[in-house]
Design an enzyme around this catalytic site. Structure first.
Site, short mmCIF file in Angstrom:
data_model
loop_
_atom_site.label_atom_id
_atom_site.label_comp_id
_atom_site.label_asym_id
_atom_site.label_seq_id
_atom_site.Cartn_x
_atom_site.Cartn_y
_atom_site.Cartn_z
N TYR A 132 1.26 5.74 -0.50
CA TYR A 132 0.86 6.98 0.20
C TYR A 132 1.11 8.11 -0.79
CZ TYR A 132 0.93 10.05 4.44
OH TYR A 132 0.69 10.99 5.42
N THR B 57 -8.98 -5.51 4.22
CA THR B 57 -8.91 -4.62 3.07
C THR B 57 -9.93 -5.13 2.06
OG1 THR B 57 -6.55 -4.22 3.42
CG2 THR B 57 -7.44 -3.68 1.25
N ARG C 168 1.15 16.76 12.92
CA ARG C 168 2.38 17.52 13.18
C ARG C 168 2.13 19.00 12.88
NH1 ARG C 168 3.81 13.21 10.09
NH2 ARG C 168 4.05 14.54 8.24
N THR D 136 -4.64 6.58 0.03
CA THR D 136 -5.86 7.37 0.05
C THR D 136 -5.85 8.42 -1.05
OG1 THR D 136 -6.00 7.09 2.44
CG2 THR D 136 -7.33 8.83 1.48
N GLU E 47 -9.27 4.10 -2.16
CA GLU E 47 -8.05 3.88 -2.91
C GLU E 47 -8.34 3.19 -4.24
OE1 GLU E 47 -4.69 2.37 -0.83
OE2 GLU E 47 -5.38 3.06 1.14
N LYS F 194 -4.11 -1.73 10.32
CA LYS F 194 -4.48 -1.89 8.91
C LYS F 194 -4.77 -3.35 8.53
CE LYS F 194 -3.33 2.33 7.18
NZ LYS F 194 -4.14 3.15 6.27
N ARG G 84 -7.59 4.15 13.35
CA ARG G 84 -6.67 5.27 13.59
C ARG G 84 -6.10 5.25 15.01
NH1 ARG G 84 -5.33 6.39 8.52
NH2 ARG G 84 -7.11 7.10 7.25
N ASP H 163 0.85 -1.19 0.00
CA ASP H 163 0.00 0.00 0.00
C ASP H 163 0.89 1.24 0.00
OD1 ASP H 163 -2.40 1.38 0.01
OD2 ASP H 163 -2.51 1.47 2.18
N GLU I 73 -9.55 12.90 7.51
CA GLU I 73 -9.48 14.22 6.88
C GLU I 73 -10.84 14.92 6.87
OE1 GLU I 73 -6.90 14.36 3.13
OE2 GLU I 73 -7.46 12.25 3.30
N HIS J 267 -3.63 14.33 0.54
CA HIS J 267 -3.85 13.48 1.72
C HIS J 267 -2.67 13.55 2.68
CE1 HIS J 267 -4.87 10.06 4.22
NE2 HIS J 267 -3.76 9.46 3.87
N ASP K 10 -9.11 0.55 2.12
CA ASP K 10 -8.12 0.12 3.12
C ASP K 10 -8.62 0.56 4.50
OD1 ASP K 10 -5.75 -0.89 4.16
OD2 ASP K 10 -4.75 1.04 4.01
N TYR L 286 2.45 2.71 15.45
CA TYR L 286 3.18 2.87 14.18
C TYR L 286 4.60 3.42 14.33
CZ TYR L 286 2.89 7.97 13.55
OH TYR L 286 3.05 9.33 13.65
N GLN M 106 -3.53 2.38 15.15
CA GLN M 106 -2.40 2.80 14.30
C GLN M 106 -1.55 3.86 15.00
OE1 GLN M 106 -3.68 4.46 10.57
NE2 GLN M 106 -1.60 4.77 9.81
N GLU N 14 -10.35 4.24 3.78
CA GLU N 14 -9.44 4.92 2.86
C GLU N 14 -9.86 4.55 1.45
OE1 GLU N 14 -5.39 5.74 5.39
OE2 GLU N 14 -5.36 4.11 3.93
#
Length: 406
Positions: free
Chosen positions: A123, A252, A137, A339, A196, A248, A232, A121, A353, A128, A228, A239, A235, A194
């Site tokens: 990114y 799927t 962040r 995503t 995708e 994850k 959250r 998968d 999001e 996104h 996917d 992670y 994760q 997600e």
């Protein structure tokens, strides 16, 4: 494209522009097993039976119980088979042999269409990745320093890829709410989607070989939709430092119809400008941006329309990066775009999001609100793309409903 002797009424979705491949059985037909088919109008054509009835040289690969043999046959066969399907469905001389092998689409049950090998998968949406960076962040640059130099990805779990319509059990695991000093154990409270796009490899490559950007169409058989599912809260706790794992791997979902790459020539577009210019192994003669228009529904209500044409990294670049270290490809390898999100609020491809990590709940037309998924919620992702001669390519749908944790 010539007209078909089948009238695919507009509301059925699939016409000669698409001719997707899937695997089906028919309820009540004991002992027949699964068969390879293509969707055309309100029907599914049993390809093995049609191939035998017309004396096709491809009867063996089309008469298999899934798409594995066709995937492995390679691009020349993929092109000949698609041309053959068009001929069967447009030339009246074939109607008598082919028509008896049409089945009502409402009468079939669809299955996972091929044996999944590995799963990667990516990114690849700048919108996104930027949104996620701003959420997690806020005091730093939203994109990590490597993001515009290489397609970031991770290896997922192939054994939990399931076909559309499979119910999804809410995952359970460790999570650490901000208000707790230590982690707690229990059902995920921030279950997400997600939206995708997935790609399946047909032609393998040997270990130690690289697959170039311009070799994409020689290896990738087709395209499909992928959800996917993402926890959250699981994760977020797990992670660092190795990335996605239990958040994850629980499920799927993929759409049952595989749109062959050959159906998407009219959907090819330039990708966004890449700055800085990628290293030479990530450059090709002609870009593989794809103008796919996704739509995400939550309990029947449209919540997002993500534009795939704005993905920063293309599927061809992803394949080149995936093999640049000499990693081999296998027939049935799946990789996903990550995503799909656009610059507008209504184009974001996940609830993280759309609700800005729960701070801005989504209001549905029935008056309810969502930040993340609740038990009983159903998510459906659909997509279309431009087809030949002004037509439309349809991808069907990938749907899943959330069941309570066990």
């Amino acid at each position: 494209m010539p007209d078909s002797w089948i009238d695919p009424s507009p509301d059925t979705g699939f016409d000669l522009n698409t001719l997707p491949y899937g695997v089906f059985d028919v309820g009540g037909d004991e002992g027949a097993g699964t068969r390879v088919g293509t969707a055309i109008g309100p029907h599914v054509l049993d390809l093995g039976a049609a191939a035998r009835a017309t004396g096709s040289p491809h009867a063996d690969v089309l008469g298999a119980p899934n798409l594995d043999a066709l995937l492995a046959a390679g691009r020349p066969v993929w092109e000949r088979v698609r041309a053959e399907l068009v001929e069967w469905l447009t030339d009246p001389a074939h109607e008598a042999a082919v028509r008896p092998h049409l089945v009502d689409r409402d009468a079939v049950r669809l299955h996972l269409p091929f044996t999944v090998a590995d799963y990667v998968d990516f990114y690849a949406s700048e919108h996104h990745a930027t949104n996620v960076g701003r959420i997690f962040r806020p005091d730093q640059a939203p994109l990590t320093p490597n993001w515009k130099h290489l397609p970031i990805g991770y290896h997922g779990r192939s054994g939990t890829i399931v076909v559309s319509g499979t119910d999804i059990v809410r995952p359970t695991g460790q999570r650490k709410p901000p208000t707790e000093p230590v982690p707690v154990f229990g059902p995920s409270a921030r279950l997400d989607i997600e939206a995708e796009v997935g790609f399946v490899v047909g032609t393998p490559s040997a270990m130690g070989e690289r697959v170039g950007v311009d070799d994409f169409a020689d290896h990738v058989f087709g395209v499909f939709l992928l959800n996917d599912w993402s926890s959250r809260d699981l994760q977020a706790w797990e992670y660092v430092p190795l990335g996605p794992f239990l958040g994850k791997s629980f499920a799927t979902s993929v759409s049952p119809w595989i749109v062959p790459l050959g159906a998407l020539e009219a959907a090819r577009v330039d990708q966004p400008v890449q700055d800085p210019e990628p290293l030479p192994y990530l450059r090709g003669e002609r870009p593989w941006g794809l103008d796919l228009r996704l739509e995400v529904r939550l309990n029947g209500h449209v919540v997002s329309r993500p534009p795939f044409a704005q993905m920063y990294w293309t599927a061809a670049q992803q394949l080149a990066h995936m093999t640049v270290n000499g990693a081999s490809l296998r027939t049935g390898d799946v990789y996903a775009s990550g995503t799909v999100s656009g610059p507008e609020v209504g184009q974001r491809g996940c609830l993280l999001e759309l609700s800005w990590s729960g701070k801005e709940p989504i209001r549905l037309p029935d008056g309810t609100e969502r930040t993340f998924l609740e038990d009983g919620d159903e998510v459906t992702i659909t997509a279309t793309a431009p087809g030949a001669h002004g037509g439309t390519v349809h991808f069907g749908e990938v749907t899943g409903r959330i069941l309570p944790a066990r």
